[in-house]
Design a protein around this motif. Sequence first.
Motif, mmCIF file in Angstrom:
data_model
loop_
_atom_site.group_PDB
_atom_site.id
_atom_site.type_symbol
_atom_site.label_atom_id
_atom_site.label_comp_id
_atom_site.label_asym_id
_atom_site.label_seq_id
_atom_site.Cartn_x
_atom_site.Cartn_y
_atom_site.Cartn_z
ATOM 1 N N ASN A 1 -0.855 14.793 6.307
ATOM 2 C CA ASN A 1 -1.885 14.732 5.269
ATOM 3 C C ASN A 1 -1.727 13.485 4.406
ATOM 4 O O ASN A 1 -2.719 12.912 3.946
ATOM 5 C CB ASN A 1 -1.834 15.981 4.390
ATOM 6 C CG ASN A 1 -2.552 17.159 5.019
ATOM 7 O OD1 ASN A 1 -3.523 16.980 5.747
ATOM 8 N ND2 ASN A 1 -2.072 18.354 4.762
ATOM 9 N N GLU A 2 -0.489 13.066 4.177
ATOM 10 C CA GLU A 2 -0.247 11.888 3.359
ATOM 11 C C GLU A 2 -0.246 10.612 4.191
ATOM 12 O O GLU A 2 -0.945 9.656 3.880
ATOM 13 C CB GLU A 2 1.091 12.027 2.602
ATOM 14 C CG GLU A 2 1.083 13.101 1.539
ATOM 15 C CD GLU A 2 0.135 12.786 0.389
ATOM 16 O OE1 GLU A 2 -0.286 11.623 0.269
ATOM 17 O OE2 GLU A 2 -0.187 13.710 -0.384
ATOM 18 N N ALA B 1 0.810 -1.225 0.000
ATOM 19 C CA ALA B 1 0.000 0.000 0.000
ATOM 20 C C ALA B 1 0.839 1.270 0.000
ATOM 21 O O ALA B 1 0.367 2.331 -0.414
ATOM 22 C CB ALA B 1 -0.939 0.008 1.209
ATOM 23 N N ALA B 2 2.096 1.169 0.446
ATOM 24 C CA ALA B 2 2.966 2.356 0.446
ATOM 25 C C ALA B 2 3.198 2.857 -0.973
ATOM 26 O O ALA B 2 3.484 4.043 -1.192
ATOM 27 C CB ALA B 2 4.292 2.032 1.123
ATOM 28 N N ARG B 3 3.075 1.962 -1.961
ATOM 29 C CA ARG B 3 3.274 2.351 -3.357
ATOM 30 C C ARG B 3 1.949 2.600 -4.078
ATOM 31 O O ARG B 3 1.941 2.975 -5.254
ATOM 32 C CB ARG B 3 4.050 1.249 -4.090
ATOM 33 C CG ARG B 3 5.434 1.027 -3.523
ATOM 34 C CD ARG B 3 6.173 -0.057 -4.295
ATOM 35 N NE ARG B 3 7.521 -0.228 -3.778
ATOM 36 C CZ ARG B 3 8.568 0.494 -4.155
ATOM 37 N NH1 ARG B 3 8.413 1.448 -5.064
ATOM 38 N NH2 ARG B 3 9.758 0.286 -3.636
ATOM 39 N N TRP B 4 0.848 2.363 -3.394
ATOM 40 C CA TRP B 4 -0.478 2.577 -3.982
ATOM 41 C C TRP B 4 -0.843 4.052 -3.842
ATOM 42 O O TRP B 4 -0.779 4.606 -2.762
ATOM 43 C CB TRP B 4 -1.495 1.692 -3.260
ATOM 44 C CG TRP B 4 -2.907 1.862 -3.689
ATOM 45 C CD1 TRP B 4 -3.410 1.788 -4.951
ATOM 46 C CD2 TRP B 4 -4.023 2.116 -2.830
ATOM 47 N NE1 TRP B 4 -4.770 1.979 -4.938
ATOM 48 C CE2 TRP B 4 -5.170 2.181 -3.647
ATOM 49 C CE3 TRP B 4 -4.182 2.295 -1.457
ATOM 50 C CZ2 TRP B 4 -6.445 2.418 -3.148
ATOM 51 C CZ3 TRP B 4 -5.435 2.525 -0.937
ATOM 52 C CH2 TRP B 4 -6.553 2.584 -1.782
ATOM 53 N N ARG B 5 -1.200 4.688 -4.942
ATOM 54 C CA ARG B 5 -1.461 6.132 -4.935
ATOM 55 C C ARG B 5 -0.263 6.864 -4.314
ATOM 56 O O ARG B 5 -0.441 7.768 -3.490
ATOM 57 C CB ARG B 5 -2.731 6.453 -4.134
ATOM 58 C CG ARG B 5 -4.003 5.904 -4.759
ATOM 59 C CD ARG B 5 -5.175 6.083 -3.805
ATOM 60 N NE ARG B 5 -6.432 5.903 -4.478
ATOM 61 C CZ ARG B 5 -7.206 6.894 -4.921
ATOM 62 N NH1 ARG B 5 -6.829 8.140 -4.765
ATOM 63 N NH2 ARG B 5 -8.340 6.649 -5.522
ATOM 64 N N TYR C 1 3.239 1.498 10.050
ATOM 65 C CA TYR C 1 4.332 2.464 10.145
ATOM 66 C C TYR C 1 4.818 2.858 8.758
ATOM 67 O O TYR C 1 5.098 4.033 8.483
ATOM 68 C CB TYR C 1 5.485 1.852 10.949
ATOM 69 C CG TYR C 1 6.631 2.794 11.209
ATOM 70 C CD1 TYR C 1 6.670 3.567 12.373
ATOM 71 C CD2 TYR C 1 7.691 2.915 10.313
ATOM 72 C CE1 TYR C 1 7.723 4.442 12.624
ATOM 73 C CE2 TYR C 1 8.743 3.782 10.557
ATOM 74 C CZ TYR C 1 8.753 4.543 11.713
ATOM 75 O OH TYR C 1 9.798 5.408 11.951
ATOM 76 N N GLN C 2 4.891 1.884 7.853
ATOM 77 C CA GLN C 2 5.405 2.162 6.516
ATOM 78 C C GLN C 2 4.381 2.851 5.629
ATOM 79 O O GLN C 2 4.714 3.820 4.929
ATOM 80 C CB GLN C 2 5.840 0.858 5.848
ATOM 81 C CG GLN C 2 6.279 1.038 4.396
ATOM 82 C CD GLN C 2 6.749 -0.256 3.773
ATOM 83 O OE1 GLN C 2 7.526 -0.990 4.375
ATOM 84 N NE2 GLN C 2 6.291 -0.550 2.562
ATOM 85 N N SER C 3 3.137 2.387 5.632
ATOM 86 C CA SER C 3 2.157 2.819 4.626
ATOM 87 C C SER C 3 1.129 3.810 5.136
ATOM 88 O O SER C 3 0.422 4.425 4.333
ATOM 89 C CB SER C 3 1.438 1.589 4.054
ATOM 90 O OG SER C 3 2.348 0.653 3.534
ATOM 91 N N GLY C 4 0.988 3.963 6.445
ATOM 92 C CA GLY C 4 -0.008 4.883 6.983
ATOM 93 C C GLY C 4 -1.432 4.439 6.679
ATOM 94 O O GLY C 4 -1.732 3.243 6.613
ATOM 95 N N LEU C 5 -2.317 5.405 6.428
ATOM 96 C CA LEU C 5 -3.734 5.108 6.230
ATOM 97 C C LEU C 5 -3.992 4.350 4.930
ATOM 98 O O LEU C 5 -5.048 3.731 4.779
ATOM 99 C CB LEU C 5 -4.544 6.412 6.243
ATOM 100 C CG LEU C 5 -6.060 6.266 6.394
ATOM 101 C CD1 LEU C 5 -6.411 5.683 7.755
ATOM 102 C CD2 LEU C 5 -6.759 7.602 6.204
ATOM 103 N N ARG C 6 -3.063 4.382 4.004
ATOM 104 C CA ARG C 6 -3.246 3.644 2.758
ATOM 105 C C ARG C 6 -3.338 2.133 3.005
ATOM 106 O O ARG C 6 -4.000 1.421 2.259
ATOM 107 C CB ARG C 6 -2.096 3.946 1.792
ATOM 108 C CG ARG C 6 -2.177 5.330 1.166
ATOM 109 C CD ARG C 6 -0.920 5.635 0.367
ATOM 110 N NE ARG C 6 -1.072 6.859 -0.423
ATOM 111 C CZ ARG C 6 -0.949 8.083 0.052
ATOM 112 N NH1 ARG C 6 -0.683 8.247 1.348
ATOM 113 N NH2 ARG C 6 -1.108 9.141 -0.717
ATOM 114 N N ALA C 7 -2.650 1.637 4.025
ATOM 115 C CA ALA C 7 -2.656 0.197 4.305
ATOM 116 C C ALA C 7 -4.055 -0.311 4.674
ATOM 117 O O ALA C 7 -4.580 -1.215 4.013
ATOM 118 C CB ALA C 7 -1.646 -0.128 5.401
#
Length: 530
Positions: A36-37, A23-27, A174-180
């Motif tokens: 914000n990110e 997910a860290a690479r998604w969007r 920790y790596q991807s934030g809310l995207r995960a």
Amino acid sequence: MKTTEIVIFTLLFLLVSGLGFVAARWRRPDDLANLNEWGLGGRGFGGWITWFLVGGDLYTAYTFVAVPALIFGAGAMGFYAVPYTVVVYPMVMLVLVRLWSVSHVHNLVTPADFVRVRFGSPTLALLVAITGIVATMPYIALQLIGIEAVLKTMGVTGDLPLIIAFAILAAYTYQSGLRAPALIAFVKDSLIYLVILVAIIYIPAKLGGWASIFDAAKAKFDATPAPGDGITLNANNQLQYVTLALGSALALFLYPHSVTGILASRDRNVIKRNMSALPAYSLLLGLIALLGYMAIAAGVAPIGKDNNTITPQLFDKLFPDWFAGVAFAAIGIGALVPAAIMSIAAANLFARNIYREYLNRDATPAQEARVSKIASLVVKVGAVLVILGIDPQFSIDLQLIGGVIILQTLPSVGLGLYTRWFHRGGLIAGWAAGMAAGMLLLYNIANPATKHEHFGGSAFPLEKLGFDTKITIYAGFLALIVNLVVAVLGTFVARALRSADGHDGTRPEDYFADKGDPRVHELETTAPAS
């Protein structure tokens, strides 16, 4: 140990964990080193992503195990969760749209950010932030309850598997934030819908139909001496049912993780569409609740008197091993999504409203994001320690306490969006009075079934207030009334004192969320581009 179930559970668990890291690479943004990110996914989630994210945030592993467990133990009272999730969406739609508008204009990340600028009071914002963190901690711990119940049912003992599961969660969050959690929510909700739709057709067919299921539940509750159980409500618990449903509805979108999911939306139209579509989850919740009656008819017994194992035990008894493994994975994954969002929301509160406000006023966005990441790890470790140190039943009581606590932010956050009448001093006094009243009421609630003399639930007996009745009422509802009364009286006193000094108690920045702000007014009257 049940090998087939464990293998399928592990494979699906590892699959979604892999999605969490991907997910860290998604969007992918240019820089994840700002809130914000990392903490809000770039504020760019559209309708489908938001629907799965918010749904996965609100309908958790705790819902999957605790609601049927409550139905199993108390009957109709457990269905309070269905009406409150029905009425909450029309209640909060306009409030959340306005909160998104104000937060979008002023780059606000947390509810405490709004309170800080709205009322010009860092103290009130600090209280709201601490309240949010404290109320969220037991909620995160409850997600562990869901995983723990599944592991027990599969015959996996010891704390190490639980610790490993949350260590993986901590790493990809920790790596991807809310995207995960946003990406994993697609898999989580799809599995839950699949499992429940199969269960609602397959299990009744195995048990002789719905008539047999309800007859078995009625026979069980008719044989118990408890005045508050049964497959229908009675005079003793109807007021508790209504006030608990209403209080829970008011509290649901005050939780920081609920606000985080909303602020991550791309625009207000996304929120409006989601508030219209999210009641579909309420239908799912009603079906989940019926698992409690099915467990009674199936003669399911909890493991070690832990009622949270009722649903996994039902699946283990009636499903084939391979599908039971899928069902257990749905519950386990159902814990990952909300736990990730909750830890991010609590960490954002610490970074924005404690670290930046009191420890480092000149913090850069990168420093702020780094502190939030570290705080999210600390929150998860705290949740693991909580769950390892207390019995499962008390953790559920903690969640009820959390609901009473978070309700005390309603005047500052909910009402503050639409009126500047309240004075910050009155709101602080109201918060303190409501919190004290709530804790006092909860302290005086016993639960003989779990041998707890204090903090044994949220149903406060009115006889303890001098009424000659067996009727109970939701403690959070009474505490909120105390909060509002004191806030109103405190505002009158504060404004009277300020008027005596020639001031009206209002500063220019207090008006920023009012419709007089042309930027907010434009956001609220002009539909933004999709």
